[in-house]
Design an enzyme around this catalytic site. Structure first.
Site, PDB file in Angstrom:
ATOM      1  N   HIS A 464       0.842  -1.208   0.000  1.00 16.52           N
ATOM      2  CA  HIS A 464       0.000   0.000   0.000  1.00 16.52           C
ATOM      3  C   HIS A 464       0.876   1.257   0.000  1.00 16.52           C
ATOM      4  O   HIS A 464       0.728   2.142  -0.846  1.00 16.52           O
ATOM      5  CB  HIS A 464      -0.902  -0.032   1.240  1.00 16.52           C
ATOM      6  CG  HIS A 464      -1.796   1.166   1.378  1.00 16.52           C
ATOM      7  ND1 HIS A 464      -3.130   1.126   1.053  1.00 16.52           N
ATOM      8  CD2 HIS A 464      -1.553   2.443   1.791  1.00 16.52           C
ATOM      9  CE1 HIS A 464      -3.668   2.317   1.257  1.00 16.52           C
ATOM     10  NE2 HIS A 464      -2.734   3.134   1.710  1.00 16.52           N
ATOM     11  N   GLU A 465       1.784   1.328   0.950  1.00 20.80           N
ATOM     12  CA  GLU A 465       2.621   2.531   1.056  1.00 20.80           C
ATOM     13  C   GLU A 465       3.534   2.669  -0.160  1.00 20.80           C
ATOM     14  O   GLU A 465       3.831   3.779  -0.598  1.00 20.80           O
ATOM     15  CB  GLU A 465       3.431   2.524   2.357  1.00 20.80           C
ATOM     16  CG  GLU A 465       2.584   2.526   3.636  1.00 20.80           C
ATOM     17  CD  GLU A 465       1.508   3.610   3.675  1.00 20.80           C
ATOM     18  OE1 GLU A 465       1.693   4.670   3.028  1.00 20.80           O
ATOM     19  OE2 GLU A 465       0.473   3.387   4.347  1.00 20.80           O
TER      20      GLU A 465
HETATM   21 ZN   LIG Z   1      -2.956   5.181   2.004  1.00 20.94          ZN
END
Ligand SMILES: [Zn+2]
Length: 675
Positions: A464-465
């Site tokens: 995600h990051e």
């Molecule tokens: Zn996010």
């Protein structure tokens, strides 16, 4: 006093000279940078030259360059490696910076120049990106009230001030209610609770000065208690206290405050010339209008309720099988749902973990971006702000693209959660500036010599990051104000949530999820259970979420309700809310929308992003698969490189050929068959 923070750094890639920066340099550097910014703003506003795009908008883009440089370093340290001095500085800087921001939007001479350019925009021969930056700059001034005069201007200031007070009070009341309640447990009441819940309950009891263990209203304790305690009577007491937060009468009751907040927001929107607060808030979002938000939520609502009702029947039968009579109640759902999960989907976390090594998952995230976008990563040996932070030179065809910094391990000096930030954003106005991007996570640090292992959730967080990081690293725009992740709130999670899907690609886990000691790939059965578990109990979680989002929207769209509790109850009745599910956040404790206005008329945005990421990933499937080169190119061109250079809906449509539909989300949440 050295001014190293303000220098032009002659370091590799222009990275901050972390080793030479001391905490006592920040306050004078911020003061100096603010003074430089003020001088630059005054020069723009007061010049006798007629306004041009260059002497006004571009000059404004460049006015805060040094402030951005200093704060980029400061907030990196304050977030990931704090100490009392940095915490104190953070408290000092916050009012200084907000006053500085208000000063700029209240500068009448400056706004007059921006307005003149806006009125003459057709004659200025601007590029598409310049037109966009002009529109956004003017809009942000107008939304702060820059073109109001007389009574409206004064009243807006009063309304904003009162809203700030009420937001803080709402949050403090909620905290007070959460802190004051606890339920003591006898040793026998602990039966059936897993060790981690018992340990948390004992610690909570000690903290509350109770004789034994206790249940408090902290989400991390009450939710597992409701999940695991076989004592229906205790579950009911705890649940009822939990949902009464902010509605207990007396000094800490939030119900009247909610009503006053909604009325003042409607007035604020009216003063600024909008039909409703929702219209005002959604103007800057991809969704655009309340009608678009409602349409999306209702498309998800129907199948979610159908799935939840089917689950409710299953859980009721399990409860009756246990000898408990009557209807399934809200305090029963999590308990029977957990029993069902164990029976149908249980995963042995301990057996799974050795397959998810941090080093291999970083390699996996990098490798996917190599296949999709041609990025390559080479370890950099440069001074960092902490020994756990690592840096890579990111290149494509030998050309420098960005510096990527990964700071993955938890430590006491780091705030919780995971995030992506930039020490420096991409832009071309001040030269060809390439970004310095950081991913910060809180993974458990292993003992010396042991490999770092992740949970599956951790691995998803890492992807995600990294998706946010790609949005920054691949940015290719001229102006910093629209660079990278400077996009609408309901669009910014698209690149990050989308990137999570590559972790689920079986060939990616197949290659990179290898056992820490044997080196063998993850067994197929484990992989299947892992992927199936992610959609478990989605009827429940979708219903509790969408109900909250619809109530939020209804509160801010049209006339504000005289009695918010009444409006909430009417709406839920109209929707046909299943009886054993309540809103994820009911009005008296709906901090997202009342403790400040960050998510007001915006609670929907989590789901909006999920609709898009599911739809966008489906586009790869419809083409040649997860690594389809044409789709990867379209994603890069129209989304990852484009920042906020165009309206989010236009960018998405350019990528996909149409706006997103909900089918892929329903499929991803396992709700399609129930529809
Ligand atoms: Zn996010």
């Amino acid at each position: 006093m050295t001014q190293i923070l303000l220098d032009d750094w002659q370091t590799p890639f222009g990275l901050p000279p972390f080793a030479e920066i001391a905490d006592d340099q920040f306050a004078p550097a911020v003061d100096a940078a603010l003074a430089q910014g003020r001088a630059a703003i005054a020069a723009i506003a007061d010049t006798p030259e007629p306004p041009t795009f260059a002497n006004t908008i571009e000059a404004l883009e460049l006015a805060d360059g040094k402030l951005g440089q200093v704060l980029g370093v400061f907030y990196t340290l304050a977030g990931s490696d704090s100490n009392p001095a940095r915490e104190a500085l953070q408290r000092d800087f916050s009012p200084l910076l907000s006053a500085y921001g208000s000063e700029i939007t209240a500068n009448a001479a400056l706004f007059a120049r921006i307005e003149a350019l806006w009125q003459a925009r057709e004659t200025l021969d601007l590029t598409e990106e310049q037109q966009r930056v002009l529109m956004l700059t003017r809009r942000s001034f107008v939304r702060q009230g820059a073109d109001l005069e007389g009574y409206a201007k004064d009243r807006l200031a009063v309304v904003k001030q009162r809203l700030a007070v009420l937001g803080t009070q709402f949050a403090q009341n909620l905290l007070a209610d959460e802190r004051s309640w606890f339920m003591e447990l006898a040793e026998g009441d602990l039966e059936g609770l897993p060790d981690f819940v018992v340990a948390t309950a004992r610690a909570a009891g000690k903290e509350k000065g109770a004789k034994g263990p206790a249940i408090t209203l902290s989400r991390s304790l009450i939710v597992p208690f409701l999940q695991f305690s076989p004592r229906r009577d205790l579950r009911q007491i705890a649940y009822e206290a939990w949902v009464a937060r902010g509605a207990n009468g007396g000094d800490t009751d939030n119900r009247d405050i909610a009503g006053e907040i909604l009325a003042l927001r409607a007035e604020r929107a009216d003063l600024l010339g909008y039909d409703s607060f929702a219209e005002y808030k959604l103007e800057t979002e991809m969704a655009g209008t309340p009608a678009a938000v409602r349409a999306l939520l209702m498309q998800v609502w129907e199948p979610a309720v159908a799935a939840a009702e089917a689950d409710s029947t299953r859980l009721t039968a399990m409860m009756h099988g246990d000898g408990a009579n009557g209807d399934l109640e809200p305090w029963d759902w999590r308990f029977y749902s957990e029993k069902r999960r164990v029976a149908e989907h249980d995963l042995d976390e301990a057996a799974l973990k050795p397959y998810l090594q941090l080093a291999r998952m970083i390699e996996a995230a990098f490798a996917c971006s190599t296949r999709l976008f041609g990025l390559e990563f080479e370890t950099l040996d440069v001074p960092m702000y902490h020994p756990d932070a690592r840096a890579w030179n990111v290149t494509r065809n030998g050309e420098h693209i960005a510096v990527f910094i990964g700071d993955y391990f938890a430590r006491g000096s780091k705030r919780s959660g995971a995030w992506c930030s930039a020490l420096r954003s991409q832009q071309k106005l001040a030269g060809d500036i390439r970004p310095h991007v950081i991913n910060v996570c809180n993974f458990a640090k292993p003992d010396e010599g042991e490999p770092a292992l992740l949970s599956y959730d951790d691995a998803r967080t890492l992807f995600h990051e990294f998706g946010h990081a790609l949005h920054q690293m691949l940015s290719d725009v001229t102006y910093e104000s629209i660079s990278g992740t400077s996009v609408a709130r309901d669009f910014v999670e698209l690149p990050s949530q989308l990137y999570e899907h590559w972790l689920e690609v079986p060939e990616v886990l197949g290659e990179f999820a290898t056992h820490a000691t044997t080196g063998k790939p993850m067994p197929k059965d484990m992989l299947d259970r892992l992927l199936a578990a992610s959609t478990y109990d989605m009827g429940f979680s979708t219903v509790e979420y969408v109900a909250s989002a619809l109530v939020d929207l209804s509160f801010h769209d049209g006339e504000p309700p005289a009695d918010p509790m009444l409006r909430q109850d009417e709406l839920l009745a109209e929707l046909g809310m299943p009886r054993a599910i309540r809103m994820r956040h009911a009005t008296p404790h709906f901090a997202h929308i009342f403790a400040g206005d960050g998510y007001s008329s915006g609670y929907y945005s989590y789901m909006w992003s999920e609709v898009m990421d599911a739809d966008a990933f489906a586009a790869f499937g419809e083409a040649g698969g997860p690594f389809d080169p044409e789709m990867a190119k379209a994603l890069q061109t129209h989304i990852l490189s484009a920042g906020g250079s165009r309206d989010a809906a236009e960018l998405y449509t350019a990528f996909r050929g149409r706006m997103p539909g909900v089918e892929a989300l329903l499929k991803g949440r396992g709700l399609l068959t129930a529809a």
